[in-house]
Design a protein around this motif. Structure first.
Motif, PDB file in Angstrom:
ATOM      1  N   ASN A 112       0.826  -1.215   0.000  1.00 23.56           N
ATOM      2  CA  ASN A 112       0.000   0.000   0.000  1.00 23.56           C
ATOM      3  C   ASN A 112       0.851   1.251   0.000  1.00 23.56           C
ATOM      4  OD1 ASN A 112      -2.712  -0.773  -0.159  1.00 23.56           O
ATOM      5  ND2 ASN A 112      -2.594  -1.598   1.924  1.00 23.56           N
ATOM      6  N   ALA A 113       1.906   1.227   0.816  1.00 25.56           N
ATOM      7  CA  ALA A 113       2.769   2.419   0.905  1.00 25.56           C
ATOM      8  C   ALA A 113       3.428   2.721  -0.439  1.00 25.56           C
ATOM      9  CB  ALA A 113       3.830   2.203   1.977  1.00 25.56           C
ATOM     10  N   LEU A 114       3.626   1.676  -1.242  1.00 25.72           N
ATOM     11  CA  LEU A 114       4.280   1.855  -2.541  1.00 25.72           C
ATOM     12  C   LEU A 114       3.283   2.146  -3.661  1.00 25.72           C
ATOM     13  CD1 LEU A 114       6.831  -1.064  -2.230  1.00 25.72           C
ATOM     14  CD2 LEU A 114       7.450   1.323  -2.561  1.00 25.72           C
ATOM     15  N   ASN A 115       2.009   2.338  -3.307  1.00 31.00           N
ATOM     16  CA  ASN A 115       0.943   2.547  -4.307  1.00 31.00           C
ATOM     17  C   ASN A 115       0.797   1.352  -5.238  1.00 31.00           C
ATOM     18  OD1 ASN A 115       0.050   5.011  -3.525  1.00 31.00           O
ATOM     19  ND2 ASN A 115       1.139   6.181  -5.112  1.00 31.00           N
ATOM     20  N   ILE A 116       1.032   0.167  -4.731  1.00 31.34           N
ATOM     21  CA  ILE A 116       0.905  -1.020  -5.593  1.00 31.34           C
ATOM     22  C   ILE A 116      -0.571  -1.378  -5.722  1.00 31.34           C
ATOM     23  CG2 ILE A 116       1.369  -3.517  -5.699  1.00 31.34           C
ATOM     24  CD1 ILE A 116       4.211  -2.857  -4.725  1.00 31.34           C
ATOM     25  N   ASP A 117      -0.986  -1.506  -6.971  1.00 30.96           N
ATOM     26  CA  ASP A 117      -2.362  -1.846  -7.293  1.00 30.96           C
ATOM     27  C   ASP A 117      -2.538  -3.335  -6.953  1.00 30.96           C
ATOM     28  OD1 ASP A 117      -4.863  -1.525  -8.549  1.00 30.96           O
ATOM     29  OD2 ASP A 117      -4.055  -2.283 -10.447  1.00 30.96           O
ATOM     30  N   LEU A 118      -3.295  -3.603  -5.901  1.00 34.42           N
ATOM     31  CA  LEU A 118      -3.359  -4.989  -5.400  1.00 34.42           C
ATOM     32  C   LEU A 118      -4.094  -5.924  -6.351  1.00 34.42           C
ATOM     33  CD1 LEU A 118      -4.169  -4.575  -1.588  1.00 34.42           C
ATOM     34  CD2 LEU A 118      -1.956  -4.861  -2.697  1.00 34.42           C
ATOM     35  N   PRO A 119      -3.614  -7.155  -6.469  1.00 30.69           N
ATOM     36  CA  PRO A 119      -4.350  -8.154  -7.246  1.00 30.69           C
ATOM     37  C   PRO A 119      -5.773  -8.306  -6.690  1.00 30.69           C
ATOM     38  CG  PRO A 119      -2.184  -8.981  -6.658  1.00 30.69           C
ATOM     39  CD  PRO A 119      -2.364  -7.698  -5.915  1.00 30.69           C
ATOM     40  N   LEU A 299       7.724   6.159  -2.003  1.00 30.97           N
ATOM     41  CA  LEU A 299       7.636   6.589  -3.408  1.00 30.97           C
ATOM     42  C   LEU A 299       8.983   7.045  -3.969  1.00 30.97           C
ATOM     43  CD1 LEU A 299       4.104   8.197  -3.714  1.00 30.97           C
ATOM     44  CD2 LEU A 299       4.810   5.819  -3.955  1.00 30.97           C
ATOM     45  N   ASP A 300       9.898   7.430  -3.098  1.00 31.06           N
ATOM     46  CA  ASP A 300      11.280   7.676  -3.577  1.00 31.06           C
ATOM     47  C   ASP A 300      11.833   6.353  -4.126  1.00 31.06           C
ATOM     48  OD1 ASP A 300      11.163  10.291  -2.636  1.00 31.06           O
ATOM     49  OD2 ASP A 300      12.160   9.820  -0.737  1.00 31.06           O
ATOM     50  N   PHE A 301      11.546   5.272  -3.410  1.00 29.15           N
ATOM     51  CA  PHE A 301      12.022   3.953  -3.866  1.00 29.15           C
ATOM     52  C   PHE A 301      11.292   3.545  -5.152  1.00 29.15           C
ATOM     53  CE2 PHE A 301      11.872  -0.744  -3.833  1.00 29.15           C
ATOM     54  CZ  PHE A 301      13.228  -0.963  -4.043  1.00 29.15           C
ATOM     55  N   ARG A 302      10.023   3.858  -5.208  1.00 26.76           N
ATOM     56  CA  ARG A 302       9.256   3.540  -6.423  1.00 26.76           C
ATOM     57  C   ARG A 302       9.874   4.261  -7.626  1.00 26.76           C
ATOM     58  NH1 ARG A 302       3.763   1.704  -7.562  1.00 26.76           N
ATOM     59  NH2 ARG A 302       3.477   2.264  -9.715  1.00 26.76           N
ATOM     60  N   TYR A 303      10.181   5.553  -7.456  1.00 32.34           N
ATOM     61  CA  TYR A 303      10.810   6.321  -8.536  1.00 32.34           C
ATOM     62  C   TYR A 303      12.129   5.649  -8.918  1.00 32.34           C
ATOM     63  CZ  TYR A 303      12.575  10.163 -11.340  1.00 32.34           C
ATOM     64  OH  TYR A 303      13.060  10.895 -12.398  1.00 32.34           O
ATOM     65  N   SER A 329      10.974  14.929  -6.075  1.00 33.60           N
ATOM     66  CA  SER A 329      10.500  16.182  -5.504  1.00 33.60           C
ATOM     67  C   SER A 329      10.439  17.264  -6.595  1.00 33.60           C
ATOM     68  CB  SER A 329      11.443  16.554  -4.368  1.00 33.60           C
ATOM     69  OG  SER A 329      11.300  17.882  -4.048  1.00 33.60           O
ATOM     70  N   ARG A 330      11.470  17.276  -7.420  1.00 32.90           N
ATOM     71  CA  ARG A 330      11.516  18.270  -8.499  1.00 32.90           C
ATOM     72  C   ARG A 330      10.421  18.003  -9.537  1.00 32.90           C
ATOM     73  NH1 ARG A 330      15.716  18.652 -12.735  1.00 32.90           N
ATOM     74  NH2 ARG A 330      15.001  20.572 -13.732  1.00 32.90           N
ATOM     75  N   LEU A 331      10.211  16.738  -9.787  1.00 36.70           N
ATOM     76  CA  LEU A 331       9.179  16.356 -10.763  1.00 36.70           C
ATOM     77  C   LEU A 331       7.804  16.837 -10.288  1.00 36.70           C
ATOM     78  CD1 LEU A 331       8.693  14.718 -13.377  1.00 36.70           C
ATOM     79  CD2 LEU A 331       8.388  12.696 -11.960  1.00 36.70           C
ATOM     80  N   ARG A 332       7.531  16.633  -9.020  1.00 33.18           N
ATOM     81  CA  ARG A 332       6.237  17.068  -8.473  1.00 33.18           C
ATOM     82  C   ARG A 332       6.091  18.590  -8.573  1.00 33.18           C
ATOM     83  NH1 ARG A 332       6.688  13.350  -3.660  1.00 33.18           N
ATOM     84  NH2 ARG A 332       5.509  11.509  -4.274  1.00 33.18           N
ATOM     85  N   GLU A 399      -1.027   7.485 -13.934  1.00 31.65           N
ATOM     86  CA  GLU A 399      -1.818   6.254 -13.772  1.00 31.65           C
ATOM     87  C   GLU A 399      -0.886   5.048 -13.918  1.00 31.65           C
ATOM     88  OE1 GLU A 399      -5.059   6.245 -16.591  1.00 31.65           O
ATOM     89  OE2 GLU A 399      -5.677   8.235 -15.907  1.00 31.65           O
ATOM     90  N   VAL A 400       0.183   5.217 -14.701  1.00 32.03           N
ATOM     91  CA  VAL A 400       1.169   4.139 -14.869  1.00 32.03           C
ATOM     92  C   VAL A 400       2.302   4.276 -13.852  1.00 32.03           C
ATOM     93  CG1 VAL A 400       2.898   3.167 -16.437  1.00 32.03           C
ATOM     94  CG2 VAL A 400       0.661   3.843 -17.309  1.00 32.03           C
ATOM     95  N   LEU A 401       2.756   5.516 -13.644  1.00 32.54           N
ATOM     96  CA  LEU A 401       3.937   5.714 -12.795  1.00 32.54           C
ATOM     97  C   LEU A 401       3.616   5.560 -11.308  1.00 32.54           C
ATOM     98  CD1 LEU A 401       5.350   8.799 -14.736  1.00 32.54           C
ATOM     99  CD2 LEU A 401       6.041   6.404 -14.984  1.00 32.54           C
ATOM    100  N   GLY A 402       2.417   5.959 -10.920  1.00 25.49           N
ATOM    101  CA  GLY A 402       1.984   5.785  -9.521  1.00 25.49           C
ATOM    102  C   GLY A 402       2.796   6.590  -8.516  1.00 25.49           C
ATOM    103  N   LEU A 403       3.220   7.805  -8.905  1.00 27.32           N
ATOM    104  CA  LEU A 403       4.111   8.593  -8.042  1.00 27.32           C
ATOM    105  C   LEU A 403       3.395   9.700  -7.279  1.00 27.32           C
ATOM    106  CD1 LEU A 403       7.072   8.853 -10.585  1.00 27.32           C
ATOM    107  CD2 LEU A 403       7.065   7.528  -8.471  1.00 27.32           C
TER     108      LEU A 403
END
Ligand code: AMP
Ligand code: ZN
Length: 466
Positions: A112-119, A299-303, A329-332, A399-403
């Motif tokens: 959940n913390a990683l914004n993973i879309d659960l099966p 989400l830093d790890f996700r990036y 952070s810069r991207l946001r 929607e794909v990146l989930g950041l």
């Protein structure tokens, strides 16, 4: 059109779902819940998530199943050694069921913390013992099993395609196999479908073969076919599953059902740490929690993971995650600087924006090329004039990146300025005092390239977000 690699054919090919209704059926090997998951495990689930998101971006419906291995299968793929779950229960003075629940919760919390879309379906092995027994009975009926003193085994020499997934003929596999620990097995590659256990074993079930517990590989065959049917689209897992676990799953499926079950196999390469393997003895097995204690968000790890294709090894270092954190952070900040900007784009600009949209889709559809897709987003933000249309497209890419690009965390006054930026500002002040204005300007550029602005004050400087 999505193109995906298939570990079985070893080729990239166009993806078409089996079902006409556009639903993609996908099985993902889940964790064995006896310990906290580490960031390497999380890379494998972030890959599963990326695949799900890319399928959905292409307007497919996804029906995903993931297992939770809460049966204590044994320490190695070959079903030898100690039971991990029982070992952990003993160490923590808890019941095996408490251990399983505790670490399942910890695992889901990380997803959940990683914004993973659960099966859509997450299923426990212990709830499917009967299905596993039935699967073994079918294999027995078809003549692929034999019994020895410690269990019921699968005879790999009876399956002609054994070794196809790992690209090794059976003879090669046999030659490469380590010194055999179980002399009763007919072939070193044979594996346990059902293991007899002694009285002291906590997890055990009655079966037509005797009291015992199922092997690990039979879990995924039984649960995959139960929920996804006898022929489904995609099976995912980490690369370590390829040579044994998935090879064995294919053997079980084909020999029980008489045909191929999984259309396409996808595997995620390993995350390495400081150029090598993660290992407890080196003290470099990090969890998301460890990262957060050092100031890095999930989400830093996700990036960080999006910067490398899932089919390549990725090397984790703290220098690398620091730069992922800065970049995110810069991207946001950049994405949000387009929000609510009411600027009507010219027709040329609209055409350019459309090209960015196409380039992004082409990248993700090219075997999930996330580094290229991220590059397209950065280029769009740099090259397009600020506008709410650019913002809307960036949020669509998310929607794909989930950041969480729609959240401008940088608005938060409490957000700390990174040390690195403060150090650059200090160095710039020193350069100004020394009248080295060229160096001061260069340092200002560096600060700005990381999303911060430095203002000179009579006491020194002030830093704010760009
Ligand atoms: P396990 O609980 O050991 O079965 O692992 C859970 C998932 O994490 C599996 O899909 C493994 O293949 C994957 N995995 C384990 N270690 C790593 C790693 N260092 N990098 C990427 N994936 C990994
Ligand atoms: Zn599995």
């Amino acid at each position: 059109m999505i193109k995906l690699y298939n570990s079985l054919t070893k080729k990239i090919s166009d993806f078409y779902p089996i079902n006409d209704d556009g639903t993609v059926k996908m099985y993902s090997c889940g964790p064995t819940v006896y310990n906290f998951p580490h960031i390497g495990n999380m890379r494998a689930y972030l890959f599963m998530d990326l695949l799900r998101r890319v399928l959905k971006y292409n307007k497919y419906k996804v029906y995903g199943v993931m297992n939770i291995t809460d049966v204590g299968h044994l320490t190695s793929d070959e079903d030898e050694g100690e039971d991990k779950m029982e070992k952990s229960a003993k160490k923590e003075n808890k019941s095996v069921y408490e251990i399983a629940q505790f670490y399942t919760d910890a695992f889901l919390k990380d997803l959940n913390a990683l914004n993973i879309d659960l099966p859509e379906k997450i299923v426990k092995a212990t709830d499917h013992i009967q299905e596993m027994i039935d699967f073994i009975l079918q294999l027995e009926k078809n003549g692929f099993t034999y019994k020895i003193s410690d269990g019921i085994y699968f005879d790999t020499s009876k399956f002609a395609d054994y070794g196809k997934l790992s690209g090794m003929a059976l003879e090669e596999k046999l030659a490469g196999a380590r010194v055999e620990v179980n002399a009763e097995k007919r072939n070193p590659t044979d594996f346990a479908l059902w293991k007899f256990v002694d009285e002291n074993h906590i997890m055990k079930w009655a079966s037509p073969f005797g009291v015992g517990c199922p092997g690990w590989h039979i879990e995924c065959s039984a649960m995959g076919t139960k929920y996804l049917g006898e022929h489904f689209d995609i099976h995912t897992g980490g690369i370590d599953h390829l040579p044994v676990h998935h090879e064995n799953e294919i053997a079980q499926n084909n020999c029980a059902l008489g045909h191929k079950v999984v259309e396409r196999w996808l595997h995620c390469e390993f995350l390495q740490i400081d150029g090598g393997k993660m290992s407890k003895s080196l003290g470099n097995v990090y969890t998301l929690n460890d990262l957060s204690e050092k100031g890095f968000s999930p989400l830093d790890f996700r990036y960080f993971t999006l910067q490398t294709s899932y089919r390549k090894k990725q090397n984790f270092t703290f220098v690398a995650i620091e730069s992922s954190k800065t970049a995110l952070s810069r991207l946001r900040t950049l994405v949000n600087s387009n929000k609510d900007v009411k600027r009507k784009l010219t027709s040329d600009e609209i055409a350019k924006l459309t090209n960015f949209s196409i380039a992004f889709t082409d990248a993700i559809n090219d075997d999930l090329n996330s580094p290229l897709a991220l590059g397209v987003l950065w280029d769009m933000l740099k090259e397009m004039p600020k506008s709410e249309d650019v913002y809307a497209l960036a949020i669509r890419f998310d929607e794909v990146l989930g950041l969480d690009l729609d959240k401008d965390f940088n608005d938060d006054e409490s957000l700390e300025i990174p040390n690195e930026i403060v150090e650059l500002a200090k160095a710039r002040l020193e350069a100004r005092k020394a009248k080295d204005f060229a160096k001061a300007d260069e340092l200002r550029n560096q600060i700005e390239s990381q999303g911060y602005k430095v203002l000179d004050t009579k006491d020194g400087f002030e830093i704010s977000k760009l």
